[in-house]
Enzyme design. Structure first.
Site, short mmCIF file in Angstrom:
data_model
loop_
_atom_site.label_atom_id
_atom_site.label_comp_id
_atom_site.label_asym_id
_atom_site.label_seq_id
_atom_site.Cartn_x
_atom_site.Cartn_y
_atom_site.Cartn_z
N HIS A 65 0.81 -1.22 0.00
CA HIS A 65 0.00 0.00 0.00
C HIS A 65 0.84 1.27 0.00
CE1 HIS A 65 0.12 0.91 4.45
NE2 HIS A 65 0.21 -0.39 4.59
N GLU A 196 -5.25 1.57 2.45
CA GLU A 196 -5.10 0.38 3.31
C GLU A 196 -5.34 0.73 4.76
OE1 GLU A 196 -3.05 -2.64 5.86
OE2 GLU A 196 -2.75 -0.48 5.78
CO CO Z 1 -0.24 0.44 8.91
ZN ZN Z 2 0.80 -1.29 6.33
#
Ligand code: CO
Ligand code: ZN
Length: 333
Positions: A65, A196
């Site tokens: 991410h 995320e």
């Molecule tokens: Co994190």
């Molecule tokens: Zn992470």
């Protein structure tokens, strides 16, 4: 690799505002990729096609991410102090005294209301950001402005410290793995995901689009190697961690075996990971569409979600080695 890590960690990118990070990545991956696209949620999807003549190539999605934790301005008082709330797992214990930078470049420091009693609870709703303003009118911040920690990258031998090691280390491991794979019998999708930290949102949409047969998230994991830490076996510098379980996911045993057997054959150090708090993009990939065989390779990291997250350079290099070895060969399951 360290220079790119410095650039990546010093780039601004709280959840939902990953554009600057994506630009840095795009510059690196463009010459290495067969196809590049950006989906509606902003995830960057980079494809490396199977070598010609490969039989039944497996579609494999790697995910790291781009976003980091941050804060968002929720109220500005008459004196120009900015109240805020969290974007992702922004903890009070790490926020007090921090410096933050807003999306418009304005910096501020986090202060705290007078303590009624001295205890160890530091809720962020008792904190404010002082951007040097003296009134609401001259405050350069508006409600809805995002900010992230402002902190420079630092090296202490092999121990590297920066904000957003979660998950720019995963990002750099994917970039270097893509760079290292000369040819593959698999259909590889390197996906740099968004959002995320607010609940693995970008990865689910990206996985739906890619429709992989196997999914692997590369993210940091907390360690059990500091004084009075949680009882966990993961340590800095002992190799990438093969995830068995975190509170959001049980890793697919086939993916676990694939990681471990590849590491043992190639004599790459690795650790077994049972994480007691947190989860990764793999959680969402695993349950996308009709289900995906999923696992995660984790980079041990101390002080996760602080402005001084610490990793060991050897773990990054060994993560690249392991993924490169895994992805360069045909998958047997
Ligand atoms: Co994190
Ligand atoms: Zn992470």
């Amino acid at each position: 690799m360290k220079k790119l890590l410095k650039t990546l960690t010093e780039t601004f990118g709280p959840s939902g505002y990953e554009d600057e990070v994506r630009k840095v990545i795009l510059k690196e991956v463009k010459p290495l990729a067969d196809e590049v696209r950006v989906d509606a949620l902003g995830s960057l999807i980079v494809r490396k096609k199977p070598a010609q003549g490969s039989k039944n190539p497996k579609r494999i999605m790697l995910a790291a991410h781009m976003d980091e934790i941050g804060v968002i301005a929720s109220h500005i008082d008459k004196k120009g102090f900015v109240r805020f709330t969290n974007v992702g797992g922004t903890f009070g214990k790490y926020t007090l005294g921090a410096r933050v930078r807003f999306m418009n470049g304005v910096t501020g420091v986090v202060g705290y209301d007078r303590l009624e009693q001295v205890d160890n609870a530091l809720p962020i709703n008792k904190m404010y950001i002082d951007v040097g303003a003296s009134s609401k009118e001259d405050c350069p911040i508006k409600v809805g402005d995002f900010a992230a920690f402002e902190r420079s990258y630092m090296e202490m031998g092999d121990r590297l410290v920066a904000k957003s090691m979660d998950d720019r280390t995963g990002v750099i491991v994917l970039i270097e793995t893509l760079r290292g794979i000369k040819s593959t019998p698999n259909d590889l999708y390197f996906v740099f995901t968004t959002q995320e930290e607010v609940g693995v949102r970008g990865a689910g949409a990206a996985a739906y689009g890619v429709d992989p047969e196997i999914g692997i998230a590369v993210d940091v994991t907390a360690t059990g190697d500091t004084p009075a830490s949680m009882k966990m076996v993961m340590e800095l510098g002992k190799g990438p961690c093969v995830k068995f379980r975190d509170p959001g996911m049980l890793a697919d045993p086939r993916v676990v075996d694939w990681m471990i057997s590849t590491a043992e054959k190639a004599k790459i150090p690795y650790q077994r990971e049972v994480l007691l708090v947190g989860s990764t993009d793999a959680r969402e990939i695993q349950i996308s569409r009709a289900g995906v065989m999923a696992g995660a390779l984790s980079i041990p990291c101390r002080y996760v979600h602080s402005a001084s997250e610490m990793v060991d350079f050897n773990d990054l290099k060994n993560s690249v080695k392991l993924l490169t070895a895994m992805l360069s060969k045909a998958v047997s399951f």
